[in-house]
Design a protein around this motif. Structure first.
Motif, PDB file in Angstrom:
ATOM      1  N   GLY A   1     -10.779  -8.063   5.522  1.00 34.03           N
ATOM      2  CA  GLY A   1      -9.502  -7.376   4.532  1.00 34.03           C
ATOM      3  C   GLY A   1     -10.387  -6.947   4.019  1.00 34.03           C
ATOM      4  O   GLY A   1      -9.326  -6.690   2.691  1.00 34.03           O
ATOM      5  N   ASP A  47      -9.470  -3.388   8.063  1.00 28.70           N
ATOM      6  CA  ASP A  47      -7.691  -3.830   7.435  1.00 28.70           C
ATOM      7  C   ASP A  47      -7.436  -3.711   8.718  1.00 28.70           C
ATOM      8  O   ASP A  47      -7.035  -3.440   9.346  1.00 28.70           O
ATOM      9  CB  ASP A  47      -7.706  -3.947   6.144  1.00 28.70           C
ATOM     10  CG  ASP A  47      -7.060  -4.024   4.783  1.00 28.70           C
ATOM     11  OD1 ASP A  47      -7.343  -4.630   4.422  1.00 28.70           O
ATOM     12  OD2 ASP A  47      -5.860  -3.648   5.539  1.00 28.70           O
ATOM     13  N   SER A  78      -7.927  -6.809  12.684  1.00 26.85           N
ATOM     14  CA  SER A  78      -7.320  -8.160  12.357  1.00 26.85           C
ATOM     15  C   SER A  78      -8.694  -8.700  12.259  1.00 26.85           C
ATOM     16  O   SER A  78      -8.886  -8.597  13.558  1.00 26.85           O
ATOM     17  CB  SER A  78      -6.191  -8.546  12.823  1.00 26.85           C
ATOM     18  OG  SER A  78      -5.557 -10.048  12.833  1.00 26.85           O
ATOM     19  N   VAL A  79      -9.110  -9.432  11.209  1.00 31.89           N
ATOM     20  CA  VAL A  79      -9.609 -10.631  10.959  1.00 31.89           C
ATOM     21  C   VAL A  79      -9.624 -11.310  11.932  1.00 31.89           C
ATOM     22  O   VAL A  79     -10.897 -12.435  12.162  1.00 31.89           O
ATOM     23  CB  VAL A  79      -9.308 -10.856   9.321  1.00 31.89           C
ATOM     24  CG1 VAL A  79     -10.488 -10.059   8.676  1.00 31.89           C
ATOM     25  CG2 VAL A  79      -8.942 -11.408   8.959  1.00 31.89           C
ATOM     26  N   TRP A 122     -14.200  -3.367  -2.538  1.00 36.62           N
ATOM     27  CA  TRP A 122     -16.251  -4.220  -2.583  1.00 36.62           C
ATOM     28  C   TRP A 122     -16.936  -3.492  -1.427  1.00 36.62           C
ATOM     29  O   TRP A 122     -17.658  -3.584  -1.921  1.00 36.62           O
ATOM     30  CB  TRP A 122     -15.829  -5.978  -2.699  1.00 36.62           C
ATOM     31  CG  TRP A 122     -14.956  -6.748  -3.701  1.00 36.62           C
ATOM     32  CD1 TRP A 122     -13.391  -6.475  -3.509  1.00 36.62           C
ATOM     33  CD2 TRP A 122     -15.290  -5.947  -4.275  1.00 36.62           C
ATOM     34  NE1 TRP A 122     -12.687  -7.107  -4.512  1.00 36.62           N
ATOM     35  CE2 TRP A 122     -14.049  -6.952  -5.277  1.00 36.62           C
ATOM     36  CE3 TRP A 122     -16.213  -6.208  -5.828  1.00 36.62           C
ATOM     37  CZ2 TRP A 122     -13.560  -7.535  -6.399  1.00 36.62           C
ATOM     38  CZ3 TRP A 122     -16.033  -7.009  -6.726  1.00 36.62           C
ATOM     39  CH2 TRP A 122     -15.078  -7.620  -6.918  1.00 36.62           C
ATOM     40  N   TYR A 174       0.719  -1.734   0.189  1.00 36.38           N
ATOM     41  CA  TYR A 174      -0.115  -0.196   0.281  1.00 36.38           C
ATOM     42  C   TYR A 174       0.395   1.610  -0.028  1.00 36.38           C
ATOM     43  O   TYR A 174       0.783   2.458  -0.316  1.00 36.38           O
ATOM     44  CB  TYR A 174      -0.995   0.326   1.334  1.00 36.38           C
ATOM     45  CG  TYR A 174      -2.315  -0.894   0.811  1.00 36.38           C
ATOM     46  CD1 TYR A 174      -3.007  -0.470   0.402  1.00 36.38           C
ATOM     47  CD2 TYR A 174      -2.245  -2.016   1.824  1.00 36.38           C
ATOM     48  CE1 TYR A 174      -3.914  -1.729  -0.172  1.00 36.38           C
ATOM     49  CE2 TYR A 174      -3.046  -3.034   1.383  1.00 36.38           C
ATOM     50  CZ  TYR A 174      -4.175  -2.378   0.686  1.00 36.38           C
ATOM     51  OH  TYR A 174      -5.120  -3.464  -0.155  1.00 36.38           O
ATOM     52  N   VAL A 207     -12.262 -11.044  -0.111  1.00 38.12           N
ATOM     53  CA  VAL A 207     -12.294 -11.037  -0.967  1.00 38.12           C
ATOM     54  C   VAL A 207     -10.385 -11.228  -1.058  1.00 38.12           C
ATOM     55  O   VAL A 207     -10.133 -10.470  -0.570  1.00 38.12           O
ATOM     56  CB  VAL A 207     -12.501 -10.306  -2.380  1.00 38.12           C
ATOM     57  CG1 VAL A 207     -11.823 -10.438  -3.630  1.00 38.12           C
ATOM     58  CG2 VAL A 207     -14.342  -9.807  -2.231  1.00 38.12           C
TER      59      VAL A 207
HETATM   60  C1  LIG Z   1      -5.322  -9.323  -1.527  1.00 39.16           C
HETATM   61  S1  LIG Z   1      -5.345  -7.814  -0.424  1.00 39.16           S
HETATM   62  C2  LIG Z   1      -7.824  -7.868  -1.010  1.00 39.16           C
HETATM   63  C3  LIG Z   1      -7.799  -5.798  -0.594  1.00 39.16           C
HETATM   64  C4  LIG Z   1      -9.382  -6.375  -0.795  1.00 39.16           C
HETATM   65  N1  LIG Z   1     -10.056  -7.515  -0.458  1.00 39.16           N
HETATM   66  C5  LIG Z   1      -9.896  -6.201  -2.704  1.00 39.16           C
HETATM   67  O1  LIG Z   1      -9.874  -6.941  -2.676  1.00 39.16           O
HETATM   68  O2  LIG Z   1      -9.447  -4.968  -3.133  1.00 39.16           O
HETATM   69  C6  LIG Z   1      -5.915  -8.547   0.931  1.00 39.16           C
HETATM   70  C7  LIG Z   1      -6.188  -7.573   2.389  1.00 39.16           C
HETATM   71  O3  LIG Z   1      -6.523  -8.280   3.298  1.00 39.16           O
HETATM   72  C8  LIG Z   1      -5.401  -7.257   4.120  1.00 39.16           C
HETATM   73  N2  LIG Z   1      -5.457  -8.066   5.859  1.00 39.16           N
HETATM   74  C9  LIG Z   1      -4.466  -9.529   5.750  1.00 39.16           C
HETATM   75  N3  LIG Z   1      -4.583  -9.923   6.650  1.00 39.16           N
HETATM   76  C10 LIG Z   1      -5.088  -9.200   7.948  1.00 39.16           C
HETATM   77  C11 LIG Z   1      -5.946  -9.397   8.655  1.00 39.16           C
HETATM   78  N4  LIG Z   1      -5.002 -10.340   9.599  1.00 39.16           N
HETATM   79  N5  LIG Z   1      -6.026  -8.950   9.390  1.00 39.16           N
HETATM   80  C12 LIG Z   1      -7.261  -7.349   8.682  1.00 39.16           C
HETATM   81  N6  LIG Z   1      -6.394  -7.615   7.020  1.00 39.16           N
HETATM   82  C13 LIG Z   1      -5.442  -7.969   6.371  1.00 39.16           C
HETATM   83  C14 LIG Z   1      -4.842  -7.032   3.389  1.00 39.16           C
HETATM   84  O4  LIG Z   1      -4.445  -5.384   4.549  1.00 39.16           O
HETATM   85  C15 LIG Z   1      -5.241  -6.645   2.138  1.00 39.16           C
HETATM   86  O5  LIG Z   1      -5.977  -5.467   2.292  1.00 39.16           O
END
Ligand SMILES: C[S@@+](CC[C@H](N)C(=O)[O-])C[C@H]1O[C@@H](n2cnc3c(N)ncnc32)[C@H](O)[C@@H]1O
Length: 201
Positions: free
Chosen positions: A49, A70, A96-97, A55, A9, A115
């Motif tokens: 995330g 996120d 965090s998720v 989305w 990012y 996603v």
């Molecule tokens: C491939 S990107 C997809 C982002 C969004 N869903 C999209 O399709 O535009 C994966 C996302 O998951 C987030 N992510 C990864 N691990 C995470 C966690 N433990 N908790 C929250 N977000 C997380 C990342 O920061 C990133 O924004």
């Protein structure tokens, strides 16, 4: 992993956004199916995330009351800015998720989408997502998620099988599984992404 995304990012390298129109047809098919069983207003949706809100904003425009979460602060700030610029009401939370109970999310979600975030997580973290979702989602909620096929890919996402999805959400059943139809660029051709829709078992 959050470091990996912080860097992406920070440098503005978000290739999943460039590919998002390819992902949109199956996303829309599955969301149509979720909405088919509901009356407007649809209620609360949680975007796990959520990144920069790609989305989340689409769901908000469709009539969902969306909260995105996120772990990367810049992604959350960008998502808020995009929502404001688009004149769309959506809430974005940093967290965090894998610890949904620690974020200020509330409960009552009728839709949970993921996603390509679950796609990256370890089995242990996926189980934590599953129990977090159990706690915040309504009894009639549905989940829509996009994952790559499972494989060793070095620093890239390990993906997940149908069994991995089922194991992370033991209180749910898979009601739809759709292959990603778009033709991916050559280096990504082997990832075979799949969409899943889940309802409570
Ligand atoms: C491939 S990107 C997809 C982002 C969004 N869903 C999209 O399709 O535009 C994966 C996302 O998951 C987030 N992510 C990864 N691990 C995470 C966690 N433990 N908790 C929250 N977000 C997380 C990342 O920061 C990133 O924004």
């Amino acid at each position: 992993m959050s470091r990996y995304y912080r860097i992406l990012y920070a440098v503005g390298f978000t290739p999943w956004e460039a590919d998002s129109e390819n992902a949109a047809p199956e996303f829309r098919t599955l969301i149509d199916r979720v909405e088919g069983g509901l009356e407007r207003p649809f209620g609360a949706a949680l975007d796990l995330g959520c990144g920069r809100g790609r989305w989340s904003l689409e769901l908000a425009e469709r009539g969902w009351d969306v909260t995105g979460i996120d772990v990367v602060p810049k992604a959350v700030l960008d998502a808020r800015r995009r929502a404001e610029e688009a004149g769309v009401a959506a809430r974005f939370v940093e967290g965090s998720v894998t610890a949904l109970g620690n974020a200020d999310l509330g409960t009552g979600y009728r839709l949970v989408v993921d996603v390509e975030c679950f796609n990256h997580l370890s089995d242990e973290d996926r189980a934590a997502v599953g129990s977090g979702v159990d706690a915040v989602a309504e009894p009639d909620a549905e989940i829509v998620l996009l994952v790559w096929s499972r494989a060793r890919r070095g620093p890239f996402p390990p993906g997940a099988t149908r069994e991995d999805v089922a194991a992370a959400f033991p209180g749910w059943r898979i009601v739809d599984e759709l292959a990603y139809q778009a033709r991916l660029p050559l280096p990504l051709r082997g990832i075979n992404p799949r969409w899943y829709r889940l309802a409570r078992a």
